[in-house]
Design an enzyme around this catalytic site. Structure first.
Site, mmCIF file in Angstrom:
data_model
loop_
_atom_site.group_PDB
_atom_site.id
_atom_site.type_symbol
_atom_site.label_atom_id
_atom_site.label_comp_id
_atom_site.label_asym_id
_atom_site.label_seq_id
_atom_site.Cartn_x
_atom_site.Cartn_y
_atom_site.Cartn_z
ATOM 1 C CB VAL A 77 -0.899 0.009 1.255
ATOM 2 C CG1 VAL A 77 -1.598 1.332 1.409
ATOM 3 C CG2 VAL A 77 -1.910 -1.105 1.161
ATOM 4 C CD GLN A 79 9.559 1.207 0.661
ATOM 5 O OE1 GLN A 79 9.097 0.238 0.085
ATOM 6 N NE2 GLN A 79 10.826 1.439 0.771
ATOM 7 C CB ALA A 81 10.799 7.442 6.541
ATOM 8 C CD GLU A 82 10.160 4.789 11.977
ATOM 9 O OE1 GLU A 82 11.096 5.527 12.297
ATOM 10 O OE2 GLU A 82 9.953 3.686 12.501
ATOM 11 C CB ALA A 83 7.002 0.435 8.586
ATOM 12 C CB VAL A 85 1.697 0.045 4.966
ATOM 13 C CG1 VAL A 85 0.289 -0.341 5.359
ATOM 14 C CG2 VAL A 85 2.316 0.916 6.036
ATOM 15 C CG ASP A 200 3.974 11.087 12.166
ATOM 16 O OD1 ASP A 200 4.111 10.098 11.440
ATOM 17 O OD2 ASP A 200 4.099 12.261 11.757
#
Lengths: 291, 175
Positions: A77, A79, A81-83, A85, A200
């Site tokens: 779905v 992308q 910076a952290e993960a 999805v 956030d």
């Protein structure tokens, strides 16, 4: 980093560009199952699903991070910076899988600790929200090995960001946006009253459950959240939202004012928080510190 | 009649649920389960609201089993433990396992790719009638479940009872 992908049709995910330095992690590294990346795409993904799964095969040899989870109907779905999805079916239900991207520039011990802490914080905050009656996705499974989390997928939801954009573009009914702002203020007040700081807050981290007119809001992405009772932290949380709001959506000052008004009315501890928010505003970038 | 689901994260592993009512030998079954001579988890259906609840518990149990981090000694005990919202193992067995006076039993089996599911074997050991899992909601004791999982009234507004339960089950080790 790869941009977010759309869901329609067969597509190649942008995972090839995922790792900045495209290092082939055949053996080393803190990432989970790095060597299995090539083998995963074969049997794991169920191609018989109705949607076209968007798993990147080993065509990109640089696909070094953790392989995507073998869920049926898997699709990338987003992308961030952290993960990464993904959407897919988990135990027969529509679910979202969030896989943290290992940052190779960090020291592995730090990386492991930080990843685990963020995953744990996310799970803890989601549970806390639920217990307080704040709408947030249900946690289905937390994997502390790969630091991934499997959550409820709110099918058909759109982000508040997309909603505001579409309403502004269609040019009518901006009064509904004020009601939306009031609902947001109410939701945030309840969250802060639980001493939960989101960390956030942006319009893309708040979803609208279908049907959109009901203005049923759901908070997502608690990866940077923490527990704190300090007005300072709550003020900063609101400031982050204000900045994100005003920079993404032009001409929404009245909306945010309505949001703050409802926040102040709903929250019991809002006085010091609003005061702090004003102070934080003066602190920001390119602000004179005189007076 | 029974429900089987393949665990997506563990290809080859599938979970089968069997529901029995009018069970007469609950005491004997419980003894066998404690000894470890039954190849399955025996669960009290009054505490289960939906098969999904069992699947989540089984998924977690299989995961912990694969990484060697189970809190209990067997996979089936781990499934029962995963159902509990707290970290007290004996309490979990008492509340979610079957007791001697139970008349309904939910059996959960986990099989790997190579082994075949031996349903008749289990069914023959239970002196009761196998019924479809659609009858599970009738056997659920909602009040007891709410009390056990400490579901708050404001929580009931934002989701189903199943949602609250599953959330607690999956996050109990982080809190």
């Amino acid at each position: 980093m790869a941009a977010a992908e759309t869901e329609a049709g067969g597509l190649r995910s942008g995972m090839a560009g995922a790792a900045g330095p495209a290092v082939d992690e055949a053996g080393a590294g803190a990432g989970a199952g790095a060597g299995a990346a090539a083998a995963v795409a074969g049997p794991a993904v169920d191609e018989a699903g109705a949607e076209a799964p968007a798993v990147d095969e080993a065509g990109a040899a640089e696909e070094a991070e953790a392989p995507p989870p073998p869920l049926p109907g898997l699709q990338l779905v987003q992308q961030g910076a952290e993960a990464r999805v993904y959407r897919g079916l988990f135990l027969g239900r529509a679910a979202v899988a969030k896989l943290r991207i290992p940052k190779r520039y960090r020291h592995p011990a730090l990386e492991e600790r930080l990843s685990r802490r963020r995953t744990a914080q996310e799970a803890r905050s989601l549970l806390r929200c639920r217990r307080a009656g704040i709408s947030a996705p249900v946690v289905y499974f937390v994997d502390y090995v790969t630091n991934s989390i499997y959550l409820e997928d709110i099918v058909g939801a759109i982000t508040v960001q997309d909603h505001i954009n579409s309403v502004q573009q269609s040019g009518n009914d901006t009064s509904s946006l004020l009601t939306l702002a009031e609902k947001m203020g109410e939701l945030l007040a309840r969250m802060h009253d639980e001493d939960l700081i989101h960390g956030d807050l942006t319009t893309s981290n708040i979803l609208l459950r279908p049907p959109t007119e009901k203005l049923d809001l759901v908070l997502i992405d608690f990866g940077l959240s923490f527990i704190s009772g300090l007005p300072e932290d709550k003020g900063v949380d609101l400031y982050v939202l204000e900045k994100a709001f005003l920079s993404t959506h032009p001409d929404t000052e009245t909306m945010f004012k309505a949001l703050l008004k409802t926040y102040a009315a709903t929250s019991k501890k809002s006085g010091p928080v609003i005061k702090r928010l004003d102070e934080v505003r003066l602190r920001g970038r390119k602000r004179s510190m005189i007076g | 009649m029974d429900l089987t689901h393949q665990l997506e994260l563990f290809p080859g592993c599938s979970v089968t649920l069997l529901l029995f009512s009018h069970v007469k030998n609950a005491a004997a079954l419980r003894k066998k389960a404690v000894e470890g001579s039954i190849e399955g988890a025996l669960i009290n259906p009054a505490m289960i609201v939906d098969p999904f609840q069992i699947l989540v518990a089984a998924n977690k149990a299989v995961h912990l089993h694969k990484i060697g981090k189970m809190k209990t000694r067997t996979l089936y005990a781990e499934i029962i433990f995963s159902l509990s919202p707290n970290n007290n193992i004996s309490d979990a067995f008492k509340k979610f396992g079957i007791s001697d006076s139970d008349t309904a039993v939910l059996v959960v089996l986990v099989v790997d790719r190579e082994k075949t599911v031996n349903l008749e074997d289990i069914a023959s050991q239970v002196e009761g009638q196998q019924v479809s899992l659609d009858e599970l909601p009738q056997l659920t004791d909602t009040a007891k479940v709410k009390k056990m999982y400490k579901v708050t009234p404001q929580e009931e507004k934002i989701g189903t009872l199943l949602d609250s339960i599953v959330c607690r089950m999956s996050t109990k080790d982080v809190l």
